[in-house]
Design a protein around this motif. Sequence first.
Motif, short mmCIF file in Angstrom:
data_model
loop_
_atom_site.label_atom_id
_atom_site.label_comp_id
_atom_site.label_asym_id
_atom_site.label_seq_id
_atom_site.Cartn_x
_atom_site.Cartn_y
_atom_site.Cartn_z
N GLY A 65 -2.43 -4.71 3.94
CA GLY A 65 -3.53 -4.32 3.05
C GLY A 65 -3.33 -4.67 1.59
N CYS A 66 -2.59 -5.75 1.32
CA CYS A 66 -2.35 -6.14 -0.07
C CYS A 66 -3.68 -6.35 -0.81
N GLY A 67 -4.67 -6.91 -0.12
CA GLY A 67 -5.95 -7.24 -0.76
C GLY A 67 -6.75 -6.02 -1.18
N SER A 68 -6.48 -4.87 -0.57
CA SER A 68 -7.25 -3.68 -0.95
C SER A 68 -7.00 -3.30 -2.40
N CYS A 69 -5.81 -3.60 -2.89
CA CYS A 69 -5.53 -3.39 -4.32
C CYS A 69 -5.73 -4.67 -5.11
N HIS A 70 -5.27 -5.80 -4.55
CA HIS A 70 -5.17 -7.03 -5.33
C HIS A 70 -6.45 -7.87 -5.32
N THR A 71 -7.58 -7.33 -4.83
CA THR A 71 -8.85 -8.08 -4.85
C THR A 71 -9.81 -7.41 -5.82
N TYR A 107 -2.79 -2.78 -13.62
CA TYR A 107 -3.85 -3.51 -12.89
C TYR A 107 -3.21 -4.42 -11.86
N PRO A 108 -3.61 -4.30 -10.58
CA PRO A 108 -3.02 -5.15 -9.53
C PRO A 108 -3.17 -6.64 -9.90
N ALA A 109 -2.03 -7.34 -9.84
CA ALA A 109 -1.93 -8.70 -10.37
C ALA A 109 -2.67 -9.72 -9.51
N ASN A 110 -2.94 -10.87 -10.14
CA ASN A 110 -3.49 -12.03 -9.43
C ASN A 110 -2.34 -12.65 -8.62
N LEU A 111 -2.47 -12.64 -7.28
CA LEU A 111 -1.39 -13.15 -6.41
C LEU A 111 -1.59 -14.61 -6.00
N THR A 112 -2.64 -15.25 -6.50
CA THR A 112 -2.84 -16.66 -6.16
C THR A 112 -2.00 -17.52 -7.11
N SER A 121 3.79 -19.83 -11.35
CA SER A 121 5.11 -20.25 -11.86
C SER A 121 6.24 -19.46 -11.18
N TRP A 122 5.89 -18.57 -10.25
CA TRP A 122 6.93 -17.79 -9.57
C TRP A 122 7.51 -18.60 -8.41
N SER A 123 8.83 -18.56 -8.25
CA SER A 123 9.45 -19.21 -7.09
C SER A 123 9.30 -18.28 -5.88
N ARG A 129 11.79 -11.03 -4.32
CA ARG A 129 12.49 -9.98 -5.07
C ARG A 129 11.50 -8.92 -5.56
N MET A 130 10.34 -9.38 -6.02
CA MET A 130 9.32 -8.44 -6.52
C MET A 130 8.86 -7.51 -5.39
N ILE A 131 8.53 -8.08 -4.24
CA ILE A 131 7.98 -7.25 -3.16
C ILE A 131 9.04 -6.28 -2.64
N GLN A 132 10.30 -6.72 -2.61
CA GLN A 132 11.35 -5.85 -2.04
C GLN A 132 11.96 -4.87 -3.03
N GLN A 141 11.14 -3.64 -14.45
CA GLN A 141 11.01 -2.88 -13.20
C GLN A 141 9.57 -2.40 -13.06
N THR A 142 8.90 -2.80 -11.98
CA THR A 142 7.51 -2.42 -11.76
C THR A 142 7.46 -0.99 -11.22
N LEU A 143 6.47 -0.26 -11.69
CA LEU A 143 6.28 1.11 -11.20
C LEU A 143 5.97 1.07 -9.71
N VAL A 145 3.63 2.23 -8.25
CA VAL A 145 2.19 2.12 -7.98
C VAL A 145 1.96 0.91 -7.09
N MET A 146 2.66 -0.18 -7.38
CA MET A 146 2.78 -1.30 -6.44
C MET A 146 3.80 -0.80 -5.41
N PRO A 147 3.39 -0.59 -4.13
CA PRO A 147 4.25 0.19 -3.22
C PRO A 147 5.47 -0.55 -2.69
N TRP A 148 6.27 -1.14 -3.61
CA TRP A 148 7.43 -1.91 -3.16
C TRP A 148 8.47 -1.06 -2.40
N SER A 150 8.00 0.89 -0.09
CA SER A 150 7.61 0.83 1.33
C SER A 150 7.91 -0.54 1.93
N TYR A 151 8.07 -1.55 1.05
CA TYR A 151 8.26 -2.90 1.55
C TYR A 151 9.74 -3.31 1.54
N ALA A 152 10.60 -2.42 1.01
CA ALA A 152 12.00 -2.79 0.78
C ALA A 152 12.70 -3.27 2.06
C1 HEC Z 1 -1.65 0.45 -3.87
C2 HEC Z 1 -2.01 -0.82 -4.46
C3 HEC Z 1 -1.17 -2.05 -4.16
C4 HEC Z 1 -0.89 -2.57 -2.91
C5 HEC Z 1 -1.32 -2.05 -1.54
C6 HEC Z 1 -0.11 -3.76 -3.16
N1 HEC Z 1 0.10 -3.94 -4.50
FE1 HEC Z 1 1.12 -5.48 -5.37
N2 HEC Z 1 0.80 -4.65 -7.22
C7 HEC Z 1 0.03 -3.53 -7.46
C8 HEC Z 1 -0.01 -3.30 -8.89
C9 HEC Z 1 -0.75 -2.14 -9.58
C10 HEC Z 1 0.74 -4.32 -9.49
C11 HEC Z 1 0.99 -4.52 -10.97
C12 HEC Z 1 2.18 -3.73 -11.39
C13 HEC Z 1 2.45 -3.83 -12.86
O1 HEC Z 1 1.79 -4.59 -13.59
O2 HEC Z 1 3.40 -3.14 -13.33
C14 HEC Z 1 1.24 -5.15 -8.40
C15 HEC Z 1 2.06 -6.27 -8.59
C16 HEC Z 1 2.42 -7.16 -7.59
C17 HEC Z 1 3.18 -8.37 -7.79
C18 HEC Z 1 3.71 -8.87 -9.12
C19 HEC Z 1 2.80 -9.92 -9.69
C20 HEC Z 1 2.87 -10.05 -11.18
O3 HEC Z 1 2.26 -10.99 -11.72
O4 HEC Z 1 3.49 -9.23 -11.85
C21 HEC Z 1 3.31 -8.98 -6.56
C22 HEC Z 1 4.01 -10.32 -6.24
C23 HEC Z 1 2.65 -8.13 -5.60
N3 HEC Z 1 2.12 -7.03 -6.25
C24 HEC Z 1 2.52 -8.42 -4.25
C25 HEC Z 1 1.97 -7.55 -3.31
C26 HEC Z 1 1.94 -7.82 -1.88
C27 HEC Z 1 2.43 -9.09 -1.23
C28 HEC Z 1 1.37 -6.72 -1.30
C29 HEC Z 1 1.19 -6.44 0.19
C30 HEC Z 1 2.39 -6.59 1.00
C31 HEC Z 1 1.01 -5.79 -2.36
N4 HEC Z 1 1.40 -6.33 -3.56
C32 HEC Z 1 0.38 -4.58 -2.16
C33 HEC Z 1 -0.61 -2.74 -6.52
C34 HEC Z 1 -0.55 -2.91 -5.15
#
Ligand code: HEC
Length: 200
Positions: A65-71, A107-112, A121-123, A129-132, A141-143, A145-148, A150-152
């Motif tokens: 469900g990455c797109g539910s936040c990142h779209t 704000y959920p980032a642009n993942l394209t 520009s990300w390798s 590393r970011m997702i885990q 260190q990202t908060l 809020v991005m549920p890393w 859970s993805y570790a």
């Molecule tokens: C609950 C909402 C949510 C979900 C679900 C979510 N993310 Fe995120 N994500 C975020 C937010 C908010 C940020 C920005 C964090 C910040 O700026 O500190 C982020 C940041 C990121 C970044 C860093 C990009 C950057 O430019 O900084 C990556 C990569 C990423 N997410 C990938 C994923 C992937 C892949 C998934 C699914 C496996 C996912 N995210 C699911 C909310 C979410």
Amino acid sequence: MRKYFLIATALVTLNACSTASNYNPLDDYQQLTPATNLPTPVALSNGNFTVEQVERGQYLVGLLGCGSCHTNGALTGTPNRQQLLAGSDTGIAWSNPLVDRNPGIVYPANLTPDIETGIGSWSKQDIIRMIQTGMSKHGGQTLAVMPWPSYANIHADDITAIAAYLKSLSPVRHQVPAEVMRGQKAVAPFIHFGVYQSKL
Ligand code: HEC
């Protein structure tokens, strides 16, 4: 009897209309309903990865469900299908807007792979590393809020497949709003997740 509520409410900033003494945060907001079950964008072929990796990554990104936040628009119930996975103009508050009049918001980032507005520009390793671990390419260190957290423990092959898929997407140019510090007034809408229980 105790009542439990899980509140995942999309909030939109309206003109502030209450004073500090009779402050009711809900006076300032109207409620919207988030959209779920979004399609995942089709990937381009990318010589650095196998078709199996990219297809598996697409499957996992849909499942998780990455797109539910990142779209853009998804959190407010109006997903923009031209901006799938290209970041959200609706933020997520990391402090409680029922307590802080002006909560901190990310704000959920642009993942394209757009170079300027996305993660072009990300390798592959930066993305993994970011997702885990929540460690950004830029060192911060990202908060959670991005549920890393859970993805570790995602399996190494799966996390590689997710990175392969993201790197294989067509770049979409879309700049998300800058992070809002706690105490600053947000100009873009934001969502707040909270769990509440009535007091005894
Ligand atoms: C609950 C909402 C949510 C979900 C679900 C979510 N993310 Fe995120 N994500 C975020 C937010 C908010 C940020 C920005 C964090 C910040 O700026 O500190 C982020 C940041 C990121 C970044 C860093 C990009 C950057 O430019 O900084 C990556 C990569 C990423 N997410 C990938 C994923 C992937 C892949 C998934 C699914 C496996 C996912 N995210 C699911 C909310 C979410």
